[in-house]
Structures are given as C-alpha cells and as structure tokens.
Design an enzyme around this catalytic site. Structure first.
Site, PDB file in Angstrom:
ATOM      1  N   LYS A  61      -2.104  -2.216   7.603  1.00  0.00           N
ATOM      2  CA  LYS A  61      -3.535  -2.058   7.844  1.00  0.00           C
ATOM      3  C   LYS A  61      -3.980  -3.002   8.948  1.00  0.00           C
ATOM      4  CE  LYS A  61      -7.935  -1.759   5.362  1.00  0.00           C
ATOM      5  NZ  LYS A  61      -8.610  -1.916   4.044  1.00  0.00           N
ATOM      6  N   HIS A  99      -3.795 -10.071   4.009  1.00  0.00           N
ATOM      7  CA  HIS A  99      -5.238 -10.160   4.226  1.00  0.00           C
ATOM      8  C   HIS A  99      -5.536 -11.132   5.366  1.00  0.00           C
ATOM      9  CE1 HIS A  99      -6.161  -8.858  -0.191  1.00  0.00           C
ATOM     10  NE2 HIS A  99      -5.907  -7.834   0.597  1.00  0.00           N
ATOM     11  N   ARG A 105      -0.997  -2.352  -6.341  1.00  0.00           N
ATOM     12  CA  ARG A 105      -1.156  -3.473  -5.406  1.00  0.00           C
ATOM     13  C   ARG A 105      -2.156  -4.475  -5.977  1.00  0.00           C
ATOM     14  NH1 ARG A 105      -1.128  -5.081   0.158  1.00  0.00           N
ATOM     15  NH2 ARG A 105      -3.158  -5.771   0.927  1.00  0.00           N
ATOM     16  N   TYR A 138      -9.742 -11.090  -6.501  1.00  0.00           N
ATOM     17  CA  TYR A 138      -8.880 -10.997  -7.683  1.00  0.00           C
ATOM     18  C   TYR A 138      -9.157 -12.113  -8.685  1.00  0.00           C
ATOM     19  CZ  TYR A 138      -6.458  -7.640  -4.780  1.00  0.00           C
ATOM     20  OH  TYR A 138      -6.175  -6.561  -3.986  1.00  0.00           O
ATOM     21  N   ARG A 141       0.863  -1.181   0.000  1.00  0.00           N
ATOM     22  CA  ARG A 141       0.000   0.000   0.000  1.00  0.00           C
ATOM     23  C   ARG A 141       0.900   1.231   0.000  1.00  0.00           C
ATOM     24  NH1 ARG A 141      -2.127  -3.570   3.884  1.00  0.00           N
ATOM     25  NH2 ARG A 141      -4.221  -4.362   3.416  1.00  0.00           N
ATOM     26  N   HIS A 163      -3.082   2.513  -5.343  1.00  0.00           N
ATOM     27  CA  HIS A 163      -3.535   1.195  -4.904  1.00  0.00           C
ATOM     28  C   HIS A 163      -3.723   0.236  -6.073  1.00  0.00           C
ATOM     29  CE1 HIS A 163      -4.608  -0.752  -1.172  1.00  0.00           C
ATOM     30  NE2 HIS A 163      -5.606  -1.373  -1.768  1.00  0.00           N
TER      31      HIS A 163
END
Length: 243
Positions: free
Chosen positions: A59, A191, A168, A200, A34, A165
């Site tokens: 994050k 994640h 990424r 994705y 990120r 972003h």
C-alpha cells in the site's frame, strides 16, 4: 474500529479451511499481510534462510519486510514445489511468462520465464493480458480467497464480518497483547504513521480504551465472598457489635 478475531476464532476458521486456502489464511494472520500483498507474492519474495517475507509495492507502493511464521514453512515449501511443476508444464506448452512490474521485462528479458518471478499463488488458468495481448498465468483472483474465507467463517459459526483484512488486524492486536511495542508492529505492518498502529490499542483485551469495567471489579468482590463466606460473616458480625 477494526474487526479482530480471537485466537479461538482464528483456529476455528483454519479448522474449516484446507489446502492452499488454509496456507493463505495462516500467512495473513501469521505475517500481517493484506490480501493483495499475499496474492502478489513471488517465489523469490519468501526467504526461508532468513525467515523473512519481502513485500514489494505494498500500500502506497512501499516495500517492507515481515516475519515468516515457522509453522507454515513445510506447507510453503510444498507450495513452491507445486508452482515449479506447474511452471514446467506451462513452458512445455509454449507459455510460462509472468507479468513483470516497472518495465523489468525490458531490462531483464529472460526474467519473465524464471521460476523465481512466478507468483506463489498462481491462477488455475492462463489468461490473455488485455493490454499486451500476451497469454500469461496471473495470480489467484482476490474474490476466490474472499469467498473461501467467508465460507470457512460461516462454518466456524463466527458472528463477525468475514473479511480477509480481519486476519491482519488480529495479527497486530495479538502481538500487542503479547507485549510487543508499537514501533515493531508498525514496521511489520508497513504503517507510515504510528497513529495508524495505535488504533489497535483500543481493542486489546478489555474493549475500547482498555478500561476494566466497574462491574468486573464488583464480580471479583463477589468471588471473594463466595470463597470465604464464613470469614466475611464473622467480620460483619463484629462490625455490627461496634454499632
């Protein structure tokens, strides 16, 4: 749906970028970082020996390890040298302090002046911290990177939203297209839930749901007819004789 650039579009953006901004885009695309994670990197977070990048407090305040692209190592080493020279100048001028998270400045009083803790992409100027009143060199502001990405994407003629972003998203999508499993990509992206990574799968190669359009199958039939029209005509004539 995430904004994903093709490999050709990523290359086009890079061709219209230079210097430290080109390196930053290469890291976002090559490591899946990120923009906030990229700008928060310290010198010590890049391990050239193990080819790893350590993301601290990403994050959700989570730490993770992602890969260090081999192609950017020479540029990264030069960037570290530039930061080292800049840090020496700051020390001679009576500055050289950097912000330390989680009250580490009290636990390690001298760490704030060490090169290892300096930001990999420092700001151009020293600024006063509004909370402590201490003059420090912070990392580059996110708006500077965003503006450079927007300019490069515009020059490249890309008709998609110009977002940091997106690199990424492109990192994850292109890994999936290359055959890497979702669990590996999930770990690299940091994640918590695999369902976040599964988004994705909807943008790989064939658009939403990965379905091949019937019209594309029809085009493949037309190609066969164009390749051997005489053979098909002969078959058609034999079929007509049967009737």
């Amino acid at each position: 749906m995430p904004v994903v650039y093709s490999r050709e579009e990523v290359a086009a953006v890079l061709s219209h970028s230079q210097g430290v901004f080109r390196l930053q885009i290469q890291l976002m695309y090559g490591s899946g970082l990120r923009s906030a994670e990229l700008l928060s990197l310290r010198i010590k977070d890049v391990d050239f020996g193990s080819n790893n990048i350590f993301v601290r407090g990403g994050k959700g305040n989570k730490d993770r390890t992602t890969l260090l692209p081999q192609g950017v190592i020479p540029d990264l080493e030069r960037q570290v040298q530039c930061v080292s020279l800049l840090h020496q100048q700051d020390l001679l001028a009576g500055y050289g302090l950097v912000y330390l998270p989680d009250a580490l400045d009290r636990k390690y009083p001298n760490a704030a002046k060490q090169l290892a803790w300096q930001y990999l992409f420092p700001a151009n100027t020293i600024s006063k911290c509004p909370r402590s009143g201490i003059y420090r060199r912070h990392h580059m502001h996110s708006s500077t990177l965003t503006r450079q990405v927007s300019t490069a994407a515009g020059k490249a003629g890309i008709n998609k939203p110009a977002r940091c972003h997106a690199f990424r998203h492109s990192f994850a999508t292109h890994l999936l297209e290359a055959g890497y499993d979702l669990r590996t990509i999930q770990e690299l992206l940091g994640h918590s839930d695999i369902s976040t990574t599964e988004i994705y799968t909807h943008v790989v190669n064939r658009g939403d749901k990965g379905v091949l359009s019937p019209s594309d199958r029809l085009r493949s039939i037309h190609k066969v007819e164009e390749t051997c029209p005489g053979y098909l005509a002969e078959i058609t004539e034999l079929q007509m004789q049967r009737f």
